[in-house]
Scaffold this motif. Structure first.
Motif, short mmCIF file in Angstrom:
data_model
loop_
_atom_site.label_atom_id
_atom_site.label_comp_id
_atom_site.label_asym_id
_atom_site.label_seq_id
_atom_site.Cartn_x
_atom_site.Cartn_y
_atom_site.Cartn_z
N ALA A 100 47.41 32.06 52.09
CA ALA A 100 46.96 33.26 51.37
C ALA A 100 45.62 33.72 51.91
CB ALA A 100 46.85 32.99 49.87
N THR A 101 45.42 35.03 51.85
CA THR A 101 44.14 35.65 52.20
C THR A 101 43.65 36.44 50.99
OG1 THR A 101 45.25 37.61 53.09
CG2 THR A 101 44.76 35.83 54.63
N THR A 102 42.33 36.60 50.87
CA THR A 102 41.79 37.27 49.69
C THR A 102 41.03 38.56 50.02
OG1 THR A 102 39.78 35.92 49.74
CG2 THR A 102 41.62 35.11 48.41
N GLU A 103 40.32 38.61 51.14
CA GLU A 103 39.58 39.84 51.47
C GLU A 103 40.55 41.01 51.55
OE1 GLU A 103 38.13 43.05 53.87
OE2 GLU A 103 39.57 41.58 54.61
N LYS A 104 41.66 40.81 52.22
CA LYS A 104 42.79 41.73 52.18
C LYS A 104 43.94 40.97 51.53
CE LYS A 104 45.92 44.52 55.04
NZ LYS A 104 45.77 45.77 54.26
N PRO A 105 44.49 41.48 50.42
CA PRO A 105 45.54 40.74 49.73
C PRO A 105 46.71 40.41 50.65
CG PRO A 105 44.74 42.53 48.35
CD PRO A 105 44.11 42.71 49.70
N GLY A 157 48.81 36.52 40.66
CA GLY A 157 48.94 35.43 39.72
C GLY A 157 48.55 34.09 40.31
N GLU A 158 48.87 33.89 41.57
CA GLU A 158 48.55 32.62 42.21
C GLU A 158 47.09 32.52 42.64
OE1 GLU A 158 51.59 32.27 45.20
OE2 GLU A 158 53.09 31.63 43.72
N SER A 159 46.31 33.55 42.33
CA SER A 159 44.87 33.46 42.54
C SER A 159 44.25 32.34 41.72
CB SER A 159 44.19 34.79 42.19
OG SER A 159 44.58 35.81 43.07
N VAL A 160 44.95 31.85 40.72
CA VAL A 160 44.48 30.69 39.96
C VAL A 160 44.28 29.49 40.88
CG1 VAL A 160 46.75 29.79 39.31
CG2 VAL A 160 44.81 29.48 37.75
N LEU A 161 44.91 29.50 42.06
CA LEU A 161 44.73 28.44 43.05
C LEU A 161 43.58 28.72 44.01
CD1 LEU A 161 48.46 27.68 43.92
CD2 LEU A 161 46.88 26.21 42.66
N TYR A 162 43.12 29.96 44.07
CA TYR A 162 41.94 30.34 44.86
C TYR A 162 41.10 31.26 43.98
CZ TYR A 162 46.01 33.27 46.16
OH TYR A 162 47.19 33.99 46.17
N ASN A 165 38.92 34.67 43.61
CA ASN A 165 39.62 35.95 43.70
C ASN A 165 39.78 36.61 42.33
OD1 ASN A 165 40.91 37.73 45.65
ND2 ASN A 165 42.82 37.32 44.56
N PHE A 166 39.58 35.85 41.25
CA PHE A 166 39.64 36.38 39.89
C PHE A 166 38.29 36.93 39.41
CE2 PHE A 166 43.53 33.88 38.12
CZ PHE A 166 44.37 34.94 38.44
#
Length: 270
Positions: A100-105, A157-162, A165-166
Motif C-alpha cells: 500500500a501507498t499513502t501519499e497517493k492512494p 478501511g485498511e488504513s487501520v494497518l498504516y 493515514n487516518f
C-alpha cells in the motif's frame, strides 16, 4: 499409459508456466504501485493535531501512536486466514500479501488458495479485481467506476494497518457521533467516501461500516471488524479481521484474516 503420462506432464508444465506468469505480472504491478507515490518527508504525528477531533478519535490516536511518529508512506503486509468465494460457499484457506501507498492512494493484494489466485488492486486511480483459476484462466476480471470506488474504500478501511493515514488532512475529516463512534469522510479524485467507525474504551477501532457495491448493482452495508491489537514497528495495530456484508437477512462473513507480518516504508516486494 504413455499418453496419460504425457497429458499429466503437459498439464503440470502449463500450471508451472501459469504460476511464473502470474508472479511476473504481480511483481510488475507492485513496482507500478510504488512508482506512482512519493515518500512523505518531514511529517510526523504530534498530539496537538488532535485538539479539534472528536473524543473517541483522540482516544484512538493517543493509544496507537507515539509522539513524533513519522507518517507512513508505504506498507507491506502478509496474512493467512479463511475466505469464501460466495456467501453460500464454504470456507477455504488463504494466504495473502499486500502493498500500500499513502501519499497517493493505492494498494495491491494477492490472495492464494489451492484453486485460484486473486489480485485486488487500486493503482493509478483505477480499481480492479482479477481471479485466476489454477494460475491459468481468469474467471473474474472486474473493473469500472464501481470497482474504482470499492477498491478505494478497501484501501481507506485498511488504513487501520498504516494509521497515520487516518490523521486529518485536506481530503480526510472526522465528525463526532457519540462517545464511542465517529464518522470519517474522504474526498479523492471525484469520489466521496465515508466510514462510521466504532471505538472501544481503550481507544481501539473495533468496527468500520460503510456502503459498498456488492457486485455491479447492489449497494449494501460493508463492515470491517478489527481485533487482537499488537504493537508492531512502534505502532499499535489490529492483527485479526472479519469482513462482513450486513444484509437485510443478516450478517454474512466472507473473509477472516490474521496478520503475520507488517513492514513500513520499504517500497519493494517481499
Amino acid at each position: 499409459m504413455t499418453t496419460t503420462l504425457s497429458i499429466v506432464v503437459f498439464i503440470l508444465i502449463l500450471f508451472i508456466l501459469g504460476k511464473v506468469n502470474l508472479s511476473i505480472k504481480f511483481s510488475r504491478e507492485v513496482k507500478a504501485l510504488f512508482a506512482q507515490s512519493k515518500r512523505i518527508a518531514g511529517q510526523s504525528f504530534h498530539k496537538t493535531q488532535l485538539d479539534s477531533l472528536p473524543e473517541p478519535v483522540q482516544r484512538y490516536f493517543n493509544h496507537i501512536l507515539k509522539e513524533g511518529q513519522p507518517y507512513i508512506s508505504y506498507a507491506r503486509i502478509k496474512h493467512n486466514g479463511l475466505f469464501k468465494t460466495g456467501l453460500d460457499k464454504g470456507w477455504i484457506n488463504i494466504t495473502g500479501e499486500q502493498y500500500a501507498t499513502t501519499e497517493k492512494p493505492g494498494f495491491i493484494w494477492k490472495g492464494t488458495t489451492a484453486m485460484f489466485v486473486a489480485r485486488d488492486m487500486y493503482i493509478s486511480d483505477k480499481g480492479r479485481l482479477i481471479a485466476t483459476l489454477f494460475s491459468l484462466y481468469n474467471v473474474v476480471d472486474a473493473k469500472g467506476d464501481k470497482y474504482n470506488e470499492g477498491e478505494l474504500l478497501r484501501w481507506l478501511g485498511e488504513s487501520v494497518l498504516y494509521p497515520t493515514n487516518f490523521l486529518p488532512s485536506e481530503r480526510l475529516q472526522w465528525f463526532p457521533i457519540d462517545s464511542n463512534t465517529a464518522k470519517l469522510t474522504f474526498e479523492y479524485n471525484g469520489l466521496s467516501l465515508f466510514f462510521k467507525i466504532t471505538f472501544n474504551e481503550i481507544g481501539e477501532i473495533t468496527e468500520m461500516e460503510t456502503k459498498r457495491y456488492m457486485g455491479e448493482d447492489s449497494l449494501e452495508t460493508w463492515v470491517i471488524k478489527a481485533a487482537n491489537y499488537k504493537e508492531w514497528n512502534n505502532v499499535i495495530i489490529p492483527t485479526a479481521f472479519d469482513v462482513i456484508w450486513r444484509l437485510d437477512k443478516g450478517d454474512f462473513s466472507y473473509a477472516k484474516f490474521n496478520i503475520t507480518e507488517v513492514e513500513y516504508d520499504r517500497p519493494e516486494k517481499f
